[in-house]
Design an enzyme around this catalytic site. Structure first.
Site, PDB file in Angstrom:
ATOM      1  CB  THR A   1      10.385 -13.243  -2.894  1.00 12.06           C
ATOM      2  OG1 THR A   1      11.315 -12.284  -2.623  1.00 12.06           O
ATOM      3  CG2 THR A   1      11.104 -14.514  -2.488  1.00 12.06           C
TER       4      THR A   1
ATOM      5  CB  ALA B   1      15.900  -3.630   2.011  1.00 18.21           C
TER       6      ALA B   1
ATOM      7  CG  ASP C   1     -23.735   6.210 -29.185  1.00 17.37           C
ATOM      8  OD1 ASP C   1     -24.476   7.070 -28.992  1.00 17.37           O
ATOM      9  OD2 ASP C   1     -23.256   5.924 -30.420  1.00 17.37           O
TER      10      ASP C   1
ATOM     11  CG  ASN D   1      14.058  -8.113  -2.326  1.00 16.58           C
ATOM     12  OD1 ASN D   1      14.130  -8.782  -1.691  1.00 16.58           O
ATOM     13  ND2 ASN D   1      14.599  -6.830  -2.510  1.00 16.58           N
TER      14      ASN D   1
ATOM     15  CB  ILE E   1      12.888  -0.027  -4.321  1.00 13.75           C
ATOM     16  CG1 ILE E   1      13.292   1.343  -3.679  1.00 13.75           C
ATOM     17  CG2 ILE E   1      12.348  -0.146  -5.678  1.00 13.75           C
ATOM     18  CD1 ILE E   1      12.359   1.821  -3.493  1.00 13.75           C
TER      19      ILE E   1
END
Length: 882
Positions: free
Chosen positions: A720, A288, A334, A717, A290
């Site tokens: 989503t 949940a 340069d 997870n 991570i």
């Protein structure tokens, strides 16, 4: 400490030829013997650059696993296996493997920084040994060898020039100076900078014209380019700012999870709860907390920005470089080939006591006019040739004259050269500093002469004006010298023209009539001025760092408006030496300067470090070998694609295919948009991850039941965290991002405002989900399994539609950057379909612990979604949250 002093203890450019020959125990007429070559080759080694040892593929692979997040997920895998939760363990392993593979691929693509330098070694060279001229592999060269220099060849080693006939060497790749350097044999001052050592030839530079001989003074890694090679391999780039911020964020999340799991474990242990439940809850928290898709989405978002930049002729080699450029506060650039065209242009004239710029001389030259005679001498005393495409062959200065003349009148070069037959030439050399040609003209001879102004002035006794030839008085001669110096001070390379009409061939380059002065410049590239103006408006300082002369650098700086000062100051490389020991006020002056000239590679690196130590995020543009160490050390190295050496391209983070400085503005704009998008999707991800944590904590700490299972969370997870978040990450952005100052480099990826939004979003979603769980359990009297499903689907659909909460508070509810993003709608439809499919597919629904639900549970799910999204939109409408 000066770069060149690091390379060698001997300043051979200060020594006369006999001293250099004596030092290396060689006779310039004979060269070294075979025995001596073998002895020196054994002592000094082959004339090649040292190869750097690359990390093994296994080393690269294991580097990807050195992450706090990976450690936590690995611990979750071990715990899952110990308690027999095989599906959870396998699912987490898949996530670890996927993230590791992406990181490994990205790093594998960035391992070529030294190969281009080594490619420059593959050449042969002519050498004088035992009185005979031989062609050998350049790796066999040793200090003391006598090398033969010819036009078109690369210099194989650092060498002291002992013979020079019209010898010119292009050192732009090493010093940044666009004009080939005329080489001499005389000694130069011991304090001379690299570009001013006119009796030295340096490895990797090219001979544009002439011939000569030289004694090799340094070979292999002891050459100037060898020193650059060592600096490139030794200088480590600081970690990319985005990576640093994501790592800090990940570590913070890991410690939150560990802390919560520890507290829960202690409470569970002392209350006698089942260890399996405690372990599953800890794993659920790990999943949940991570955002498993964070690295994936960040990578793809950067890759999408990379593809967009590719269409704008910008090749990004390292993904995170896009975001880094968006944070850039200083661009060190340069001059030659970056701000300028790397092409000489005839810019100004001085004749008839008046200085004129080229735009005032666009008329066709009238025969017999003073201007016509200026062009006549310029074209006759000239050995260059123009090709059909307008480019030229020969000396850059002479090519510029032909191009200018042909623009005034097409075919004028051929016309003059056919009309005035050349019968004799005294070529330019380093001793006379002039060139003269003799032509037939109406039964007489016409002498055309050009060269260094001070030399020509001494050979003139008359001057041509509109009134005719006049005696050149001492006062007039001094005024001409002053004008020549003034043109040089304006950054122009200046030569003088003279002529003589005579009936004799002898002494045709004496007692001349002075015609005028020509001023040449490497002009600014198109659109550079507007690009720098945009940079200044965006709060980005553009700093010129060049090996060219201070006057030339200041002149270009004024033309492109690098600074608002009318007369910009210019520090030299010597001024910067030992900056670490300078006082605070002096360091501040350096940091406020916008022009640094006569800078060698080591000093360029020192200037870069000065700005980095001052807290700046530094972008470095360049195209030469001399730029390589700084390009690698810079936060973002930007090489030129057309003019850039292979070395510069290999060590850089991005390459401008069209050498167009304004393309950097496009990259900066895209970088800022990407960072805003990344921040947006992280807020999106962490807000619903927080809601998951709060839901688990609220239920677990009260009734010690796990409301959401680890495999459910992992499935949700992965949907989503990737698809809606990715849609946000590749959005086109909004607003005038280039009218805002750069973001503070020390600003975390999530500010206090971001954390406030995350907390509010997470709390709102969690409150409604927790409420639904307890309502279903105690009011509806459903089983734990159904309550779990209500909480899961309520949370899942809320997470999906939560993407529409990512609009700015000043945007309309139904018409904003999120609703206009087609990828958002595609992600929402896909994720909703995947959830519904998982509910109905046999086997998958069992694995995810889904139960058949009636109408009432589904209505409660809908209520959770509507209440959560509706509450957030109301708060946004009243601008309580952004």
């Amino acid at each position: 400490m000066e770069f060149t002093k690091r390379m060698s203890k001997e300043n051979f450019y200060t020594q006369v030829i006999n001293e250099v020959a004596e030092h290396f125990k060689v006779e310039p007429e004979k060269g070294l013997s075979s025995e001596e070559v073998k002895s020196r080759l054994k002592k000094h080694g082959p004339n090649k650059l040292k190869e750097t040892k690359e990390k093994s593929l296994w080393h690269l692979l294991f580097d990807q696993l050195k992450s706090a997040v990976i450690y936590l997920l690995m611990a979750a895998v071990i715990v899952s296996f110990l308690f027999g939760d095989i599906p959870e363990a396998i699912a987490i392993i898949v996530v670890i493997v996927f993230n590791t593979a992406i990181g490994f691929y990205m790093e594998y693509q960035a391992r070529k920084s030294m190969k281009a330098l080594q490619e420059m070694d593959k050449m042969t060279t002519k050498v004088l040994r035992e009185g005979n001229e031989e062609e050998i592999d350049s790796e066999e060269l040793v200090p003391g060898d006598i090398i033969i220099l010819e036009a078109g060849n690369l210099i194989p080693a650092d060498a002291r020039i002992i013979e020079a006939s019209e010898l010119q060497i292009n050192e732009s790749a090493l010093t940044g100076e666009s004009v080939p350097i005329t080489k001499l044999t005389e000694t130069v001052d011991k304090d001379a900078q690299l570009g001013d050592r006119k009796n030295m030839a340096y490895k990797g530079t090219s001979i544009t014209m002439g011939k000569g001989k030289a004694i090799v003074t340094a070979s292999g890694m002891k050459t100037e380019i060898g020193g650059i090679s060592e600096m490139v391999s030794a200088e480590d780039k600081e970690s990319v700012p985005l990576n640093i911020k994501l790592n800090k964020l990940s570590k913070r999340l890991v410690w939150i999870v560990v802390g919560m799991a520890a507290v829960y474990g202690v409470l569970g242990y002392f209350t006698g709860k089942n260890l399996h439940i405690i372990a599953q809850t800890s794993i659920a928290w790990a999943i949940a907390a991570i955002p498993e898709g964070l690295a994936i989405v960040a990578t793809i978002a950067l890759a999408k920005g990379m593809m967009r930049l590719g269409k704008e002729h910008v090749i990004v080699k390292k993904l995170a470089a896009v975001e880094t450029l968006g944070e850039t506060t200083v661009i060190l650039t340069d001059k030659t080939g970056t701000l300028t065209k790397n092409k000489l242009s005839l810019s100004q004239f001085f004749f008839n006591k008046e200085r004129k710029k080229d735009e005032k001389l666009d008329e066709v030259p009238k025969e017999g006019s003073l201007f016509e005679k200026v062009l006549k001498v310029s074209l006759l005393c000239n050995n260059a040739e123009l090709k059909e495409d307008g480019s030229g062959k020969g000396d850059m200065l002479e090519i510029a004259i032909l191009q200018y003349a042909e623009n005034q009148k097409e075919g004028i070069t051929k016309e003059y050269r056919e009309k005035f037959e050349r019968i004799e030439e005294d070529p330019f050399d380093s001793d006379s500093m002039m060139m003269s040609t003799l032509h037939r003209q109406n039964g007489n001879y016409f002498s055309a002469v050009k060269g260094a102004a001070n030399v020509i002035l001494e050979r003139c006794n008359k001057v041509l004006t509109d009134e005719g030839e006049e005696d050149l008085s001492k006062e007039q001669r001094e005024k001409w010298k002053e004008e020549s110096n003034a043109m040089s001070a304006d950054g122009l390379r200046t030569i003088a023209l003279a002529y003589k009409v005579t009936d004799k061939k002898e002494n045709y380059d004496e007692d001349l009539v002075l015609l005028g002065l020509l001023g040449f410049i490497d002009p600014p590239a198109e659109n550079v001025k507007d690009a720098i103006k945009t940079c200044l408006k965006a709060g980005i300082h553009v700093i010129m760092v060049t090996g060219d002369h201070p006057e030339t650098a200041r002149n270009i700086a004024k033309q492109v408006n690098i600074t608002e000062k009318e007369e910009p100051s210019a520090y030299t490389g010597k001024d910067v030496e030992g900056f670490e020991d300078k006082g605070k006020d002096e360091k501040k002056k350096f940091a406020e300067s916008r022009v640094f000239a006569r800078v060698d590679p080591g000093q360029k690196l020192d200037i870069l470090k000065l700005f980095q130590e001052n807290g700046e995020i530094v972008g470095m543009t360049g195209d030469g070998v001399n730029d390589a160490p700084a390009l690698k050390k810079a936060d973002i190295g930007i090489a030129m694609g057309k003019r850039g050496t292979q070395v510069a391209k290999e060590v850089s983070d991005m390459v401008l295919k069209n050498d167009d400085f304004p393309s950097i503005i496009t990259a900066i704009r895209q970088g800022r948009i990407i960072f805003n998008n990344i921040r947006k999707f992280i807020v999106y991800q962490l807000s619903y991850h927080l809601s998951e944590i709060l839901v688990i904590a609220a239920v677990s700490f009260t009734i010690f039941t796990l409301p959401l299972r680890p495999l459910q969370l992992l499935f949700l997870n992965l949907l989503t965290d990737v698809f809606p978040a990715l849609a946000l990450g590749i959005g086109k952005g909004r607003g005038k991002v280039m009218e805002q100052p750069p973001k503070d480099p020390d600003e975390p990826i999530l500010t206090k405002k971001s954390w406030t939004m995350i907390s509010i979003y997470g709390a709102i979603i969690a409150v409604y989900t927790i409420g639904a769980y307890f309502f279903a359990t105690y009011s509806m009297g459903v089983s734990k399994e159904i309550a779990n499903n209500i909480a899961f689907f309520g949370l899942a659909f809320t997470q999906i539609f939560h993407v529409f909460d990512m609009r700015e508070s000043d945007e309309k509810v139904f018409l904003n950057q999120v609703t206009r993003n087609k990828y958002v709608w595609m992600a929402v439809v896909f994720c909703a379909a995947a959830l519904i499919a998982a509910y109905f597919i046999p086997g998958l629904n069992t694995l995810l612990s889904f139960q058949p639900m009636g109408l009432e549970p589904w209505l409660l799910v809908v209520a959770v979604v509507v209440a959560s999204i509706g509450s957030i939109q109301v708060l946004k409408g009243f601008k309580i949250i952004d």
